[in-house]
Motif scaffolding. Structure first.
Motif, PDB file in Angstrom:
ATOM      1  N   THR A 397      -2.062  -6.210   0.905  1.00 13.17           N
ATOM      2  CA  THR A 397      -1.674  -4.894   1.443  1.00 13.17           C
ATOM      3  C   THR A 397      -0.768  -4.083   0.514  1.00 13.17           C
ATOM      4  N   TYR A 399      -1.195  -3.542  -2.433  1.00 16.36           N
ATOM      5  CA  TYR A 399      -2.022  -2.958  -3.481  1.00 16.36           C
ATOM      6  C   TYR A 399      -3.300  -2.309  -2.930  1.00 16.36           C
ATOM      7  N   GLU A 400      -3.356  -2.134  -1.616  1.00 10.75           N
ATOM      8  CA  GLU A 400      -4.478  -1.432  -0.988  1.00 10.75           C
ATOM      9  C   GLU A 400      -3.951  -0.713   0.250  1.00 10.75           C
ATOM     10  N   SER A 401      -4.117   0.604   0.306  1.00 12.01           N
ATOM     11  CA  SER A 401      -3.616   1.376   1.440  1.00 12.01           C
ATOM     12  C   SER A 401      -4.606   1.341   2.605  1.00 12.01           C
ATOM     13  N   GLN A 402      -4.118   1.779   3.754  1.00 10.89           N
ATOM     14  CA  GLN A 402      -5.000   1.914   4.908  1.00 10.89           C
ATOM     15  C   GLN A 402      -6.146   2.883   4.602  1.00 10.89           C
ATOM     16  N   GLU A 403      -5.862   3.952   3.871  1.00 13.84           N
ATOM     17  CA  GLU A 403      -6.916   4.912   3.520  1.00 13.84           C
ATOM     18  C   GLU A 403      -7.938   4.293   2.576  1.00 13.84           C
ATOM     19  N   ASP A 404      -7.509   3.378   1.728  1.00 12.40           N
ATOM     20  CA  ASP A 404      -8.460   2.677   0.861  1.00 12.40           C
ATOM     21  C   ASP A 404      -9.472   1.901   1.702  1.00 12.40           C
ATOM     22  N   HIS A 431      -2.535  -3.832   8.029  1.00 12.20           N
ATOM     23  CA  HIS A 431      -1.280  -3.238   7.565  1.00 12.20           C
ATOM     24  C   HIS A 431      -0.192  -3.298   8.634  1.00 12.20           C
TER      25      HIS A 431
END
Length: 531
Positions: A397, A399-404, A431
């Protein structure tokens, strides 16, 4: 949140492998706790009775570990424990220490090479010792000793960081709308309760991750006095294997990885990609089979229409589950239907019929499969959620957003609504959970690609909807001596179900640069059920 776990047995068409059935919260779960097997000391160990030390790690021969189910092979195993620092960085070995169980299964033949194979379990959070039957079924110990070490926090380690409250919530959540905000709040509450339990055990939640587990493996090899060994990792174990190759390549002769989860991609977006590829593999296999295509035309379009419709208007039913005193409620909405198919790839023969029945107003077949997995004894009290969240929340998490995740879902399934895309298959409320888990991110290098010339067998399944088949080619591009193979018509972790994959794997450890892949030519698609 679910885990990327391998099947423990071949399921019937009406019941999914328990360790892979869909879930909406925590790591895949549900069922009744099985009585632990008695620890067994096994025969006299070739390691002797003297403890061995490597740096801050110490191996001590001793009884074999407890297991949730009896494992007869432990009667002939050589066992012990590896004691390591809970956290190495900044402690110089002076901090808290934890204990990891070790079991060594002798080779089936008396004459064999001296380099053993160490097995890396799936999950994250599965106990390697519990996967001994899978390894032996595939003949992995034909010529080599097999080494199984419980990853930190898992069932046979001390401390074990299982959280039965999450498993129980997974079972109850079967009767909830999967993507409803109220479900999310309950989900996060269960995660906080788990974190409280982990801390109450005296554990540091930030010490359970790939970096520490890789160091544990390096210490084990040295403590056992092994000059060179081989590595075989399945599912999440491929993520750990790639990290281990990157961080501690010394002493590794060859590596087999099956059901590929690249550390540089790990997260929700790649899980959506995996679902797309695995689903399409099944849909195409049906379309290519005249009887299936005639009986179930436009299967892909039918499934995706059902997902959208059910996300807007869920249906519910009740089903009877062995061991449960009363029928249990099952809600089938878009999210649960996607999770179902992610796991149903292991019983692909019945998938078209199940989708068709649902399209004609009969949800029972799918509901029974979902409930059979959630309430199975194999899905309760066996997963280390402490390790699950340590990996997800330190390495994924940050390194990766919710939007990703949403963008990855939209690329794979453009027709799905945003409410569904926010919760990727197997990773619901990711997240939100990690905010509750509250651990610092791992060093950014944890997302680096592994570049190596260690001979590597890279295995994927054509129906793998948990880790994308294309992930194999992706990791192979930076492994200069790799053999990349996709086994058609097989789901996640091909070694578990494919005799061809088992043959290739055994031959690979004999000849790491020239495995025998000839069996691929004779593989045929499943014969789909015609209802």
């Amino acid at each position: 949140m679910t885990s990327l776990r391998p099947p423990h047995h071949r399921s019937t068409a009406r019941r999914l492998p328990a360790a892979l059935a869909g879930a909406t919260a925590g790591v895949l779960a549900a069922g009744l706790v099985a009585a632990p097997a008695h620890a067994e000391s096994g025969p006299a160990s070739p390691l002797g009775t003297v403890a061995r030390t490597a740096g801050h790690a110490r191996f001590v021969p001793g009884p074999c570990p407890r297991t949730a189910d009896p494992i007869p092979a432990l009667k002939d195993a050589h066992c012990g424990t590896l004691t390591v620092p809970e956290k190495r960085e900044g402690h110089e070995g002076r901090g808290r220490r934890i204990t990891l169980a070790v079991a060594i299964i002798p080779a089936a033949t008396k004459r064999h090479p001296g380099d053993p194979i160490v097995w890396l379990a799936g999950g994250p959070g599965d106990d390697a010792v519990s996967e001994i039957p899978m390894a032996l079924k595939g003949g992995l110990n034909r010529d080599r000793d097999l080494i199984f070490m419980s990853q930190r926090g898992t069932y046979s380690a001390d401390p074990e960081l299982t959280c039965v409250n999450i498993d129980q919530f997974n079972a109850r959540a079967l009767g909830l709308v999967s993507n409803a905000p109220s479900t999310g709040r309950l989900h996060v509450r269960a995660t906080r309760e788990c974190r409280d339990r982990v801390v109450a055990r005296g554990a540091d939640p930030s010490a359970y991750d790939d970096t520490e587990s890789s160091a544990d493996l390096a210490d084990l090899r040295k403590a056992l006095g092994i000059r060179q060994w081989n590595v075989f990792g399945i599912s999440y174990g491929t993520d750990l294997a790639l990290q281990y190759m990157r961080l501690h390549p010394e002493g590794i002769r060859s590596v087999g990885i099956d059901g590929i989860l690249p550390p540089s991609l790990a997260g929700g977006a790649v899980t959506w990609k995996a679902a797309r590829e695995g689903f399409d593999g099944m849909f195409k296999a049906c379309a290519d089979q005249p009887a299936c295509n005639t009986r179930y035309p436009h299967l892909k379009a039918t499934f995706e229409r059902l997902v959208v419709d059910l996300e807007a208007r869920p249906v519910s039913t009740t089903v009877s589950v062995p061991g449960q005193p009363a029928p249990v409620k099952v809600v089938i909405d878009g999210g649960n239907l996607v999770n179902w198919l992610t796991s149903a790839s292991h019983v692909a023969e019945g998938v078209p019929r199940s989708i068709d029945e649902l399209a004609h107003g009969n949800p029972q077949r799918i509901a029974e499969q979902l409930a059979g997995g959630k309430y199975s004894p194999e899905a309760m009290g066996r997963t280390s959620h402490g390790l699950v969240y340590g990996v997800f929340c330190r390495e994924w998490t940050p390194y990766e957003s919710q939007e990703d995740i949403i963008r990855g879902g939209r690329r794979a399934f453009p027709s799905f609504p945003r409410s569904l895309l926010a919760n990727a298959p197997q990773l619901a409320w990711l997240h939100d959970d990690c905010r509750a888990w509250d651990v610092p991110p791992a060093d950014p290098s944890v997302r680096d690609r592994t570049v190596s010339d260690i001979p590597t067998l890279v295995l994927s399944g054509g129906f793998d909807s948990q880790t994308a088949p294309s992930n194999g080619a992706y990791v192979g591009r930076t492994l200069s001596r790799s053999t990349v193979v996709t086994v058609p018509y097989v789901a996640h972790v091909v070694f578990a179900d494919s005799t061809c994959a088992q043959t290739m794997t055994v031959s690979f450890f004999d000849r790491p640069t020239a495995p025998d892949t000839s069996c691929l030519a004779g593989l045929k698609p499943p014969t789909f059920e015609i209802g």
